[in-house]
Motif scaffolding. Structure first.
Motif, mmCIF file in Angstrom:
data_model
loop_
_atom_site.group_PDB
_atom_site.id
_atom_site.type_symbol
_atom_site.label_atom_id
_atom_site.label_comp_id
_atom_site.label_asym_id
_atom_site.label_seq_id
_atom_site.Cartn_x
_atom_site.Cartn_y
_atom_site.Cartn_z
ATOM 1 N N LEU A 149 52.331 30.921 40.988
ATOM 2 C CA LEU A 149 53.446 31.429 41.333
ATOM 3 C C LEU A 149 53.232 32.943 41.750
ATOM 4 C CD1 LEU A 149 55.899 29.868 38.466
ATOM 5 C CD2 LEU A 149 56.027 29.405 41.018
ATOM 6 N N VAL A 150 52.561 33.661 40.997
ATOM 7 C CA VAL A 150 51.966 35.013 41.082
ATOM 8 C C VAL A 150 51.031 35.125 42.050
ATOM 9 C CG1 VAL A 150 51.610 37.300 40.063
ATOM 10 C CG2 VAL A 150 53.063 35.627 38.819
ATOM 11 N N PRO A 151 51.269 35.637 43.263
ATOM 12 C CA PRO A 151 50.038 35.671 44.397
ATOM 13 C C PRO A 151 48.825 36.435 43.580
ATOM 14 C CG PRO A 151 52.110 36.656 45.095
ATOM 15 C CD PRO A 151 52.407 36.309 43.845
ATOM 16 N N GLU A 152 47.730 35.850 43.944
ATOM 17 C CA GLU A 152 46.501 36.407 43.434
ATOM 18 C C GLU A 152 46.110 37.865 43.347
ATOM 19 O OE1 GLU A 152 42.833 35.345 41.187
ATOM 20 O OE2 GLU A 152 44.995 34.286 41.565
ATOM 21 N N GLU A 153 46.679 38.481 44.443
ATOM 22 C CA GLU A 153 46.416 39.983 44.715
ATOM 23 C C GLU A 153 47.083 40.887 43.778
ATOM 24 O OE1 GLU A 153 44.363 37.909 47.683
ATOM 25 O OE2 GLU A 153 46.364 37.752 46.898
ATOM 26 N N ALA A 154 48.138 40.042 43.175
ATOM 27 C CA ALA A 154 49.197 40.934 42.176
ATOM 28 C C ALA A 154 48.781 40.550 40.712
ATOM 29 C CB ALA A 154 50.637 40.532 42.489
ATOM 30 N N LYS A 155 47.621 39.971 40.660
ATOM 31 C CA LYS A 155 47.342 39.699 39.116
ATOM 32 C C LYS A 155 46.204 40.797 38.660
ATOM 33 C CE LYS A 155 48.115 34.735 39.548
ATOM 34 N NZ LYS A 155 47.175 33.260 39.735
ATOM 35 N N THR A 186 40.683 36.080 31.093
ATOM 36 C CA THR A 186 40.476 34.580 31.967
ATOM 37 C C THR A 186 41.772 34.191 32.097
ATOM 38 O OG1 THR A 186 40.347 33.296 29.890
ATOM 39 C CG2 THR A 186 38.208 33.964 31.043
ATOM 40 N N GLY A 187 42.056 32.930 32.930
ATOM 41 C CA GLY A 187 43.222 32.457 33.226
ATOM 42 C C GLY A 187 44.001 31.857 32.091
ATOM 43 N N TYR A 188 44.739 30.797 32.248
ATOM 44 C CA TYR A 188 45.786 30.357 31.400
ATOM 45 C C TYR A 188 44.928 29.885 30.183
ATOM 46 C CZ TYR A 188 44.511 25.384 32.163
ATOM 47 O OH TYR A 188 43.786 24.318 32.289
ATOM 48 N N GLY A 229 57.393 44.225 35.386
ATOM 49 C CA GLY A 229 57.858 42.687 35.747
ATOM 50 C C GLY A 229 56.807 42.074 36.290
ATOM 51 N N VAL A 230 55.830 42.564 37.065
ATOM 52 C CA VAL A 230 54.638 41.685 37.686
ATOM 53 C C VAL A 230 53.556 41.127 36.524
ATOM 54 C CG1 VAL A 230 52.751 41.741 39.187
ATOM 55 C CG2 VAL A 230 54.983 42.852 39.948
ATOM 56 N N GLU A 276 53.085 37.355 35.302
ATOM 57 C CA GLU A 276 51.878 36.722 35.446
ATOM 58 C C GLU A 276 51.495 36.145 34.162
ATOM 59 O OE1 GLU A 276 47.095 37.871 35.810
ATOM 60 O OE2 GLU A 276 48.551 39.534 35.990
ATOM 61 N N GLU A 277 51.743 36.856 32.980
ATOM 62 C CA GLU A 277 51.549 36.142 31.674
ATOM 63 C C GLU A 277 52.529 35.065 31.450
ATOM 64 O OE1 GLU A 277 48.874 37.244 29.878
ATOM 65 O OE2 GLU A 277 48.680 38.126 31.489
ATOM 66 N N PHE A 278 53.687 35.039 31.955
ATOM 67 C CA PHE A 278 54.689 33.870 31.577
ATOM 68 C C PHE A 278 54.343 32.604 32.389
ATOM 69 C CE2 PHE A 278 58.666 31.874 32.999
ATOM 70 C CZ PHE A 278 59.073 31.419 31.727
#
Length: 696
Positions: free
Chosen positions: A543-549, A557-559, A660-661, A665-667
Motif C-alpha cells: 500500500l505504501v510505495p517502497e520509496e516512501a518507506k 525488517t518488514g511486517y 502520516g507517511v 507504513e507501520e499500520f
C-alpha cells in the motif's frame, strides 16, 4: 473464666457465698439502670460516666453464664426469659432514641450487638427482639457522620452474620413495622416455623414468669421517661419511615470513615450473596435493595462536574470499591474526588452483581440498566453539546473497562447495541443509541470521534458473543460478500509492478530517491485453490510505495517485527471465543440461493469510510506532494526517529505529512502481521506457530 465471672457476679450483689441467684442479680442490675432515670437530675452527665455501662455489662455476662450452665440445650434460662417477657430491649431502644443520658445510644448499640453475638439462643425469632432490632436500625444512619457509626456498623455486622446462618430471618429483619401490624392478635405465632424452643414467645403471656420488679419496660416508660422522651417516640411503632437493615447499610456505605464504609459494603455484599433462593427472592421483591443501590449510583453521577477531560477520566483507571480514592501522588483536577467516588461505587455494583445470588444479580443488573444507563446516561450520550457527549462517552468507556459481571455486561450490550441480530440494510434505522454512537465515530469533532472509537474498542474486548455478532457477524454469516462466478487471480504477485505505477515518475526518481529492489514479499502459496494468505499480506505491504518507506534505514525488517504481538493478540482472541462454538470453516455457499447485495453493516462501513479517507489523504497524492518537500528522504527519516524517541523533537516543515507517511507504513505492516498469524501459509485450520526468525 467461669470462676472469674462468678466472682464478678458475687461482687455485683454484695454476696460472699459461692452460689448466687442469677435472676435476682440480673433484675437488680436492671433496677439499678431504671432507678437512675428516676433519681438523676443532671441531664448533662455522659452515659459512660454513670454506672449504666457497667450494669449492662453485668447483665450480658449473666446471660452468657446462664446459657453455659443450662443443662438442656436450646432452652432459655430464667434471665433470658425475663429479658424477653419484660421487653427490656424495647425499653433500651427507647432510651437510645431519647439519647439520655448523652451517649446512651452508643451504649444501646453495643449491648444489642453483644447480646445477639454472644447468646447462642435464636433470639431474633422473638417479636420482643426483632421489633426493637428494627427500631434500633431506624435510629442509626439518620445523619452523615453520626457519632454512632462505629457501633452501627458492628450492629449490622452481627445481624448479617445471623441472617447468613439462617436466611429465613431476613423477612423478620426487613419487614419492620409491617410484620408487627400483622401480629396484633396475641394468639398469632411470633416465631419462625423452624423454631425448636420448648416455651414459645412470651411476649403475649407472662404466666409462670418470675416476680415482676417495680419497674419493668412498660411501667418504666410511663413513670420515668415523661420528661426525657422526644414527642415523636411513637413513630418507632406506627410511623411511615422505611429505614431498615438495607437502608442502614447503604447509609453507612457513604460514611466518610473509610473503614466504616468498607465494612458496611462487605456486610451488604454478604447479605445479597446468600444461597437461599427464597431469601434472594424476598430481597428483590419485598425490599428496596436494588433501587436504593442504583439510586446512589445516579446521585454520584449527577454530583460530578458537567465536563470532565477524557484524559483525566482515563488517568483514574483501576479505581476499586475497596480503595475508591485515587493515589495522592497523581495530578489533581476539578471533580477528581467525585469521579473517584462514582467509579468506586460502580465497581462495587459490578462486584455485587458478580457475587450475588442469581435472582438478585439479574434484578440489580436490570435496575442499573433502566435507572442509570437509560434514564441518566443515555440523555447525555444523545445530547447536542459536545462537552456532554465527550464526558459521558469517556465515562462509559471507563465503566466498560472495569466491568466484569456477566449479567451487567449483558445489560450494557443490550443498552448500547440493541437486541436485533438480523442482517442490517443500508437504509434501515438501527437502535437509536447505536445509530448515534456510530455517527459519533465519524463526527466533525475529531475528539468525539476518537473518544467514541475508544468506546467501541473497549466494547470489542469484552467476552460477549453478542457484541461481535451485532457489530460484524450478522452481516457476514450469509456470505453475500462473495462475488458469485468471479475467477480468482492466479497469483497476486503477478499483478504487482511498482515501476509501472503512475506515481513513480522520472521526476520523482530525480528528487533524490534511488530505486531499490522490489519489496521483500512473502512467497505465494495456496490452500485448496483459495487465495494464498501471503497474497493478502503482500497487498498490505504494497500500500505504501517502497520509496516512501523508512524502516529499512534503521535496521528494521518488514511486517515480521509485529508478528509476535499479533500472535499474542490472536491467541487471546481465540481463547476468548473458544466457548462460543464457532465453525472452523466458512459456511458453504448455497448455489440455489439468489444473489443478494452485500452490506457490511453500519459499524464496518464507518470504519472503512474513515480508512478510505486516510488512504486518499496520504497515498492518493503522496507521490506528487513529496516531490515538493525539499530533502524529503532525510526529513522522513528524522521524523521516524522522533516518533520512536531516537531523536529530539524539533518542528519541521510538512511535519504532518511526514508523520502520516511513517504511521501509515507501520499500520500496513501491523495489518500484514495480523493477516499472517490468522491464516498461516501451511494450513489455516492448524494452530498458529510463530514464524521462524528472519522469515517474512
Amino acid at each position: 473464666m467461669l470462676s472469674r465471672l462468678g466472682a464478678l457476679l458475687q461482687e455485683a450483689v454484695g454476696a460472699r457465698e459461692p452460689s448466687i441467684d442469677l435472676l435476682q442479680a440480673f433484675v437488680e442490675h436492671w433496677k439499678g439502670i431504671t432507678h437512675y432515670y428516676i433519681e438523676s437530675t443532671d441531664e448533662s452527665t455522659p452515659a459512660k460516666k454513670t454506672d449504666i455501662p457497667w450494669r449492662l455489662k453485668q447483665m450480658l455476662d449473666i446471660l452468657v453464664y446462664e446459657e453455659q450452665q443450662q443443662a438442656a440445650a436450646g432452652e432459655a434460662g430464667p434471665c433470658l426469659e425475663y429479658l424477653l417477657q419484660h421487653k427490656i430491649l424495647e425499653t433500651l431502644c427507647t432510651l437510645g432514641k431519647a439519647e439520655y443520658p448523652p451517649g446512651m445510644r452508643q451504649q444501646v448499640f453495643q449491648f444489642f450487638s453483644k447480646v445477639l453475638a454472644q447468646v447462642q439462643h435464636p433470639l431474633l425469632h422473638y417479636l420482643s427482639v426483632h421489633r426493637p432490632v428494627q427500631k434500633l436500625l431506624r435510629l442509626g444512619g439518620t445523619a452523615s457522620g453520626s457519632v454512632t457509626e462505629k457501633e452501627e456498623v458492628q450492629f449490622t455486622t452481627v445481624l448479617c452474620s445471623k441472617i447468613q446462618q439462617d436466611p429465613e430471618l431476613l423477612a423478620y429483619i426487613l419487614e419492620g413495622k409491617k410484620i408487627v401490624g400483622r401480629k396484633k392478635a396475641c394468639g398469632e405465632p411470633t416465631a419462625l416455623p423452624k423454631d425448636t424452643t420448648s416455651h414459645g414467645d412470651k411476649d403475649c403471656s407472662h404466666d409462670g414468669a418470675p416476680a415482676r420488679p417495680q419497674l419493668d419496660g412498660e411501667s418504666f416508660g410511663a413513670q420515668a421517661l415523661n420528661s426525657h422522651m422526644p414527642a415523636e417516640t411513637e413513630e418507632l411503632d406506627g410511623g411511615t419511615t422505611e429505614s431498615n437493615l438495607i437502608t442502614s447499610l447503604l447509609g453507612l456505605c457513604q460514611s466518610k470513615k473509610s473503614r466504616v464504609a468498607l465494612k458496611a459494603q462487605e456486610n451488604l455484599l454478604l447479605l445479597v450473596s446468600m444461597a437461599s433462593p427464597a431469601a434472594a427472592t424476598y430481597l428483590v421483591q419485598s425490599s428496596a435493595c436494588c433501587p436504593a443501590i442504583v439510586r446512589h449510583l445516579c446521585q454520584l453521577y449527577r454530583s460530578m462536574p458537567v465536563f470532565l477531560d477524557p484524559a483525566d477520566i482515563a488517568a483514574l483507571e483501576g479505581i476499586s470499591w475497596r480503595l475508591p480514592s485515587a493515589p495522592s501522588d497523581e495530578a489533581s483536577f476539578p471533580g477528581k474526588e467525585a469521579l473517584a467516588a462514582f467509579l468506586g461505587w460502580f465497581d462495587y455494583c459490578d462486584h455485587l452483581i458478580t457475587e450475588a445470588h442469581t435472582v438478585v444479580a439479574d434484578a440489580l443488573a436490570k435496575a442499573v440498566a433502566e435507572n442509570f444507563f437509560v434514564e441518566t446516561l443515555q440523555p447525555q450520550l444523545l445530547h447536542v453539546s459536545e462537552q456532554s457527549i465527550l464526558t459521558s462517552t469517556a465515562l462509559l468507556t471507563a465503566m466498560l473497562r472495569q466491568l466484569r459481571s456477566p449479567a451487567l455486561l449483558r445489560e450494557a450490550v443490550a443498552f448500547l447495541l440493541g437486541t436485533d441480530r438480523q442482517p442490517e440494510a443500508p437504509g434501515n434505522n438501527p437502535h437509536t443509541l447505536y445509530a448515534h454512537l456510530i455517527g459519533h465515530c465519524d463526527h466533525l469533532s475529531d475528539e468525539i470521534s476518537i473518544t467514541t472509537l475508544r468506546l467501541f474498542e473497549e466494547l470489542l474486548q469484552k467476552p460477549h458473543e453478542g457484541i461481535i455478532r451485532s457489530l460484524v457477524l450478522r452481516n457476514l454469516e450469509g456470505r453475500p460478500y462473495m462475488a458469485w462466478g468471479s475467477p480468482e487471480p492466479e497469483s497476486y504477485e503477478d499483478t504487482l509492478d511498482l515501476e509501472e505505477d503512475p506515481y513513480f515518475t522520472d521526476s520523482f526518481l530525480d528528487s533524490g530517491f534511488q530505486p531499490r529492489a522490489k519489496p521483500r514479499l512473502a512467497p505465494a502459496t495456496s490452500y485448496d485453490g483459495k487465495t494464498a494468505v501471503t497474497e493478502i499480506v503482500n497487498s498490505f505491504l504494497c500500500l505504501v510505495p517502497e520509496e516512501a518507506k523508512t524502516s529499512a534505514f534503521l535496521e528494521e525488517t518488514g511486517y515480521d517485527t509485529y508478528v509476535h504481538d499479533a500472535y499474542g493478540l490472536f491467541q487471546e482472541c481465540s481463547s476468548r471465543v473458544a466457548s462460543w462454538g464457532w465453525p472452523l470453516t466458512p459456511t458453504p455457499l448455497d448455489p440455489h440461493e439468489p444473489e443478494r447485495p452485500f452490506f457490511e453493516g453500519h459499524f464496518l462501513r464507518v470504519l472503512f469510510d474513515r480508512m478510505s479517507r486516510i488512504l486518499d489523504q496520504v497515498i492518493g497524492d503522496l507521490m506528487q506532494r513529496i516531490q515538493r518537500v525539499p530533502q524529503f528522504p532525510g526529513k522522513l527519516l528524522l521524523v521516524r526517529k522522533q516518533l520512536t524517541g531516537q531523536a529530539p523533537g524539533e518542528q519541521l516543515d510538512h511535519q504532518t505529512l511526514l508523520q502520516g507517511v511513517v504511521v501509515l507504513e507501520e499500520f500496513c505492516k501491523e495489518l500484514a502481521a495480523i493477516a499472517f498469524v490468522k491464516f498461516p501459509p501451511h494450513d489455516p485450520r492448524q494452530n498458529v506457530s510463530p514464524a521462524p526468525e528472519g522469515q517474512v
